[in-house]
Design an enzyme around this catalytic site. Structure first.
Site, PDB file in Angstrom:
ATOM      1  N   THR A 108       0.860  -1.179   0.000  1.00 53.50           N
ATOM      2  CA  THR A 108       0.000   0.000   0.000  1.00 53.50           C
ATOM      3  C   THR A 108       0.899   1.233   0.000  1.00 53.50           C
ATOM      4  OG1 THR A 108      -0.044   0.076   2.390  1.00 53.50           O
ATOM      5  CG2 THR A 108      -1.798  -1.152   1.324  1.00 53.50           C
ATOM      6  N   GLU A 147      -5.847  -3.615  -0.628  1.00 51.47           N
ATOM      7  CA  GLU A 147      -6.225  -4.692   0.301  1.00 51.47           C
ATOM      8  C   GLU A 147      -7.413  -5.515  -0.196  1.00 51.47           C
ATOM      9  OE1 GLU A 147      -5.372  -1.666   1.123  1.00 51.47           O
ATOM     10  OE2 GLU A 147      -4.376  -1.547   3.062  1.00 51.47           O
ATOM     11  N   LYS A 163     -14.260  17.316  11.568  1.00 55.04           N
ATOM     12  CA  LYS A 163     -15.225  17.329  12.669  1.00 55.04           C
ATOM     13  C   LYS A 163     -15.429  18.771  13.103  1.00 55.04           C
ATOM     14  CE  LYS A 163     -15.119  12.715  14.432  1.00 55.04           C
ATOM     15  NZ  LYS A 163     -13.990  11.889  14.769  1.00 55.04           N
ATOM     16  N   TRP A 190     -19.786  15.630  11.554  1.00 50.02           N
ATOM     17  CA  TRP A 190     -18.871  15.373  10.439  1.00 50.02           C
ATOM     18  C   TRP A 190     -19.252  16.207   9.226  1.00 50.02           C
ATOM     19  CZ3 TRP A 190     -18.373   9.305  10.102  1.00 50.02           C
ATOM     20  CH2 TRP A 190     -17.613   8.864  11.188  1.00 50.02           C
TER      21      TRP A 190
HETATM   22  P1  AMP Z   1      -5.089   2.277  -2.913  1.00 47.71           P
HETATM   23  O1  AMP Z   1      -5.026   1.073  -2.083  1.00 47.71           O
HETATM   24  O2  AMP Z   1      -3.798   3.022  -2.987  1.00 47.71           O
HETATM   25  O3  AMP Z   1      -5.672   1.986  -4.260  1.00 47.71           O
HETATM   26  O4  AMP Z   1      -6.079   3.330  -2.203  1.00 47.71           O
HETATM   27  C1  AMP Z   1      -7.397   2.961  -1.866  1.00 47.71           C
HETATM   28  C2  AMP Z   1      -8.177   4.163  -1.440  1.00 47.71           C
HETATM   29  O5  AMP Z   1      -8.413   5.055  -2.532  1.00 47.71           O
HETATM   30  C3  AMP Z   1      -9.561   3.821  -0.954  1.00 47.71           C
HETATM   31  O6  AMP Z   1      -9.565   3.352   0.369  1.00 47.71           O
HETATM   32  C4  AMP Z   1     -10.289   5.140  -1.132  1.00 47.71           C
HETATM   33  O7  AMP Z   1     -10.050   6.008  -0.053  1.00 47.71           O
HETATM   34  C5  AMP Z   1      -9.660   5.708  -2.367  1.00 47.71           C
HETATM   35  N1  AMP Z   1     -10.527   5.432  -3.532  1.00 47.71           N
HETATM   36  C6  AMP Z   1     -10.411   4.434  -4.421  1.00 47.71           C
HETATM   37  N2  AMP Z   1     -11.379   4.512  -5.360  1.00 47.71           N
HETATM   38  C7  AMP Z   1     -12.142   5.587  -5.048  1.00 47.71           C
HETATM   39  C8  AMP Z   1     -13.308   6.191  -5.611  1.00 47.71           C
HETATM   40  N3  AMP Z   1     -13.881   5.714  -6.707  1.00 47.71           N
HETATM   41  N4  AMP Z   1     -13.814   7.276  -4.985  1.00 47.71           N
HETATM   42  C9  AMP Z   1     -13.247   7.778  -3.872  1.00 47.71           C
HETATM   43  N5  AMP Z   1     -12.146   7.259  -3.307  1.00 47.71           N
HETATM   44  C10 AMP Z   1     -11.594   6.174  -3.871  1.00 47.71           C
END
Ligand code: AMP
Length: 548
Positions: free
Chosen positions: A191, A336, A445, A450
């Site tokens: 990640t 994940e 917050k 929120w």
């Molecule tokens: P990663 O593991 O680097 O792909 O990051 C995942 C995170 O990206 C998710 O937990 C979200 O917070 C954000 N994310 C992925 N897709 C979207 C989406 N379509 N809209 C908003 N946030 C997203």
């Protein structure tokens, strides 16, 4: 007399283990002449087929076997999307080694940490990354060998590196594949780790196969042998959202753009290769749409685009839909989750029957969960919240392609019901659409309530002069935190804070109105193209102009 239940042993159906090599073996046998098209570093196009890709992947497996790589050993890749990179994936995973995709956009420190943590033995890379790799190498003692994805002529002058073409040339193709079993690890992806060290997600063959099948469903990506698929999302970004697997499974034509992700290069590939389906993050698509508008061009073959990684804006959906007749599939997920979690494409009948604008509002949400994923939203204590489209809570997920434990960590990361907390905050509506309202760590917050930074960002980004918008929480003596809006304007545009506040007025709750508006030349983006709010907060919070 035998009991009539005596013959209920579990061997009546075949024990066909779900290993990822099945995908390309199938592709080679049944759709062998369908093409893989790669943009090369010099801009020229290389053509291959599923049959050739499978054969060359097997040759790479032979090389690994002869070099004493053992099943389970980690082999890293640092490469843009190309047929050779696809060969490397299948050659590594088919043989039973673990394919560890490295994101070249990470900081050097993070790459060194990741390579050492994974104990990568080999690194298979594009020649363009040679200068970076030469810097990393002395600090990565487990790395025995670097193989560059090129022929002898393209080999960088680095000490001791090998060229891929010479390595695989003439090697046997009869190396056994899939012997490790479906529960063995196949791939490793870290990640991006905006806080602390990056964490490894170790996918099994089974999780990868099931995830690809989940993605291939009609209401998820709905890929077909009739498709020409352009994989813009890099193979190091959460496995390119399974495209190298789903494309092989379906036998679709597979188009790989290399390092050229600008509007002009993508437009050329989309048109000349008859692309029907593609996937990328919003910033890439915005670049393409801007290019098309500036040059008065229209997309002729593209039918559907998958957009994910961060939220899709209304402008993007309208730009594709109204300008080019292209349907937007808005996807959400994370490393994940392998990564697909939800997708907002074909609406269920009740939503499909609504008028255009209402349907668009659903398309803007992150979407519905396909078969193979279950999801709930909970409060801070883990108690389930109503799926009424109003209650916001922590998104928790369960499924065969979702993490249970990070690589080399002892503890599982599941709640009492076996769900993983994604770190996202969302609502789920009665039609099953999930809508992200924030990251838990970015939630603002204010006065005990929120405020959704994402919702304000969406409205602000739909201002005609805005290219990108971000909302951050700034400490406030009375309300604890107040939202501030940061905007990157489109090239050549000028604007005042008042213009943006007027634009927001009436579109968001009064008490959500930002206390300040700040214009920046460039938003800080992380390694996967996501807005880095940590950097924004540090850099701009104090400078934000406070509204009178
Ligand atoms: P990663 O593991 O680097 O792909 O990051 C995942 C995170 O990206 C998710 O937990 C979200 O917070 C954000 N994310 C992925 N897709 C979207 C989406 N379509 N809209 C908003 N946030 C997203």
């Amino acid at each position: 007399m035998t009991d009539q239940n005596d013959d209920l042993l579990g061997d009546h159906m075949q024990a066909w283990s779900m290993t990822v090599d099945r995908f390309i073996t199938h592709a080679a046998r049944w759709n062998g002449q369908h093409e893989l098209v790669s943009r090369q570093a010099d801009g020229s196009i290389a053509r291959s087929t599923w049959e050739a890709t499978a054969r060359r992947a097997r040759q790479l497996s032979s090389v690994l076997a002869e070099a004493g790589i053992r099943p389970g050993d980690r082999i890293a890749t640092m490469a843009m999307n190309s047929a050779r990179h696809v060969e490397a994936w299948y050659g590594i995973m088919g043989y039973g080694a673990v394919c560890h995709t490295l994101n070249p956009r990470l900081f050097e420190e993070q790459l060194v940490y990741i390579i050492n943590h994974a104990a990568d033995r080999w690194l298979v890379a594009d020649p363009q990354f040679a200068p970076l790799i030469e810097k990393l190498r002395p600090r990565c003692p487990t790395l025995e060998r670097v193989v560059y994805l090129c022929g002898p002529a393209g080999l960088p002058a680095a000490a001791g590196a090998a060229d891929y073409e010479s390595l695989i040339e003439g090697r046997p193709v009869d190396v056994p594949w899939g012997t490790v079993g479906e529960h063995a690890p196949a791939a490793l992806c870290y990640t991006s780790g905006t806080t602390g060290h990056p964490k490894g997600v170790l996918y099994s063959h089974r999780s990868q196969v099931l995830h690809a099948l989940i993605c291939a469903q009609r209401d998820t990506m709905g890929m077909s042998v009739t498709d020409s698929v352009l994989a813009v999302v890099p193979m190091f970004h959460a496995n390119a959202w399974a495209l190298p697997f789903t494309a092989a499974a379906t036998g679709a034509k597979f188009v790989l753009p290399g390092a050229r992700l600008d509007g002009a290069s993508l437009y050329e590939l989309l048109e000349t290769e008859g692309v029907t389906l593609s996937a990328a993050v919003p910033t890439v698509w915005q670049g393409l749409l801007d290019y098309l508008t500036t040059n008065g061009l229209r997309l002729k073959t593209l039918r559907r685009v998958i957009i994910g990684g961060s939220a899709v804006t209304e402008g993007l959906i309208r730009g594709f839909r109204d300008g080019h007749g292209v349907e937007v599939l808005h996807a959400w997920g994370m490393t994940e989750m392998s990564p697909i979690g939800t997708i907002s494409g074909a609406p269920p009948p009740a939503v499909g029957a609504m008028d255009d604008d209402t349907r668009l509002a659903f398309n803007l949400k992150q979407g519905r969960t396909p078969f193979g994923i279950d999801m709930k939203i909970t409060d801070d204590d883990g108690v389930r919240l109503a799926q009424d489209g109003v209650a916001q809570g922590h998104v928790r997920v369960q499924g065969p392609a979702i993490i249970a434990r990070y690589f080399r960590e002892a503890e599982q990361v599941l709640d009492a019901e076996g769900y993983f907390d994604t770190g996202d905050i969302a609502t789920i509506d009665p039609h099953g659409y999930m809508q992200i309202t924030d990251r838990a760590k970015d939630v603002i917050k204010s006065g005990g309530e929120w405020i959704s930074s994402v919702e304000i960002e969406n409205v602000a980004a739909s201002h005609p002069k805005a290219l990108m918008a971000a909302v951050i929480g700034v400490p406030h003596p009375r309300w604890r935190e107040r939202p501030h809006l940061i905007v990157q304007l489109r090239p050549g545009q000028q604007a005042t804070p008042a213009e943006f506040l007027d634009w927001l007025d009436g579109k968001i709750a009064k008490w959500w109105m930002p206390d300040g508006v700040l214009f920046v030349d460039e938003m800080p983006l992380g390694a996967t193209g996501k807005l880095d709010k940590k950097v924004l907060r540090a850099r701009y919070a104090e400078a934000a102009t406070v509204r009178d």
